[in-house]
Design an enzyme around this catalytic site. Sequence first.
Site, PDB file in Angstrom:
ATOM      1  N   CYS A  67     -23.057 -45.192   5.149  1.00 32.05           N
ATOM      2  CA  CYS A  67     -22.333 -45.933   4.116  1.00 32.05           C
ATOM      3  C   CYS A  67     -22.094 -45.123   2.863  1.00 32.05           C
ATOM      4  O   CYS A  67     -21.115 -45.343   2.149  1.00 32.05           O
ATOM      5  CB  CYS A  67     -23.076 -47.222   3.782  1.00 32.05           C
ATOM      6  SG  CYS A  67     -24.664 -46.976   2.949  1.00 32.05           S
ATOM      7  N   ASP A 126     -22.164 -60.657  11.001  1.00 31.75           N
ATOM      8  CA  ASP A 126     -23.507 -60.900  11.533  1.00 31.75           C
ATOM      9  C   ASP A 126     -24.427 -61.526  10.495  1.00 31.75           C
ATOM     10  O   ASP A 126     -25.112 -62.524  10.765  1.00 31.75           O
ATOM     11  CB  ASP A 126     -24.108 -59.588  12.051  1.00 31.75           C
ATOM     12  CG  ASP A 126     -23.350 -59.026  13.235  1.00 31.75           C
ATOM     13  OD1 ASP A 126     -22.813 -59.825  14.026  1.00 31.75           O
ATOM     14  OD2 ASP A 126     -23.273 -57.790  13.357  1.00 31.75           O
ATOM     15  N   CYS A 141     -33.349 -46.839   5.598  1.00 32.76           N
ATOM     16  CA  CYS A 141     -32.949 -47.965   4.749  1.00 32.76           C
ATOM     17  C   CYS A 141     -33.698 -49.229   5.136  1.00 32.76           C
ATOM     18  O   CYS A 141     -34.146 -49.997   4.281  1.00 32.76           O
ATOM     19  CB  CYS A 141     -31.444 -48.182   4.845  1.00 32.76           C
ATOM     20  SG  CYS A 141     -30.800 -49.486   3.769  1.00 32.76           S
TER      21      CYS A 141
END
Length: 367
Positions: free
Chosen positions: A198, A12, A101
């Site tokens: 993550c 993306d 984030c």
Amino acid sequence: MKVVAAMSGGVDSAVAAARAVDAGHDVTGIHLALSRNPASYRSGARGCCTIEDSNDARRAADVIGIPFYVWDLSDRFHEDVVEDFMDTYAAGRTPNPCLRCNEKIKFAAVLDRALALGFDAVATGHYARLEHTVDGGVELHRAVDHGKDQSYVLGVLDDRQLRHSLFPLGETPKSDVRREAAARGLLVADKPDSHDICFVADGDNTGWLREKLGDRAPNHSGRIVDEAGEQLGEHDGTFGFTIGQRKGLRIGRPAPDGKPRYVLDIEPVSGTVTVGPRERLAVETIRAGSPRWCGAPLPDGSTTEVTVQLRAHGEEHRAVVRIEADRVDIELLDPAFGIAPGQAAVIYQGSRVVGSATIDATERVSA
């Protein structure tokens, strides 16, 4: 415009960077180093913060023909995202680190640095749309591909951040993005999407929290009880639970009616986790705080019919919101299930994101 393209190493962000070049912008690719020890973060398809991902981003930048740099934001990421994640769980609440984030790193730290270096905007691979109004304002809207829409995790962005943002993929279905990446010769065309958190290396959130929290967790052990207070089992940390959780309760015996039990309440000070039937998870009223508005805010003292989304991939709920200073009261016209303090309530009018607020408390449907 001079544009920084945030390149995670996935398909993306690579296509978004290429489209920014096609639009005539002067584009520089950057990859964010979010850990001083990338091996401690996820690898392969499960994350977006690894050495492998950095190399994928660099190769994509080479194919596109743009300069590429790595920006080290590991200290800021640890303080604003990882520490917030731990503190929120320790308080018995449920955080959304991806939303944090976006708020603190990608559209604050990155944007601030980009503007200081003379760039005009940050482009990302998020699936969302920006629409400019006749009076010169900008609005955040859902992506055309509702299955990939990421406007929920962008609901923390304010007017200034939106004015310096580009979302080149908002009008395109994900399948078309992959085909375009292959046609452009980008090796990430078939790379699986990243998912989950993550910075939890093996996907075991509970184990990671147990190791990292240490003495910061108020209770490493406690009781699992039903709504009458009868003890059904024990646990080794309230941080291993979230409101609405069904699996992993380790109660050892079924409910009298044989139906599954769900986590209804978490009390981190006493270490008590209360469980009960699914119907007791139905919420009709939400109190939220710390609102952030995507453009013009809803007026103080106003009452407005809207829809709200309460999870990143959740459904929209019809609602009435009342704004009182820094408080947002949400009356759901259709009950929602398993809503936890700490989650974000993102407010929509049609496809437009009005803003978001952090859930502080809920009121369940009367028995």
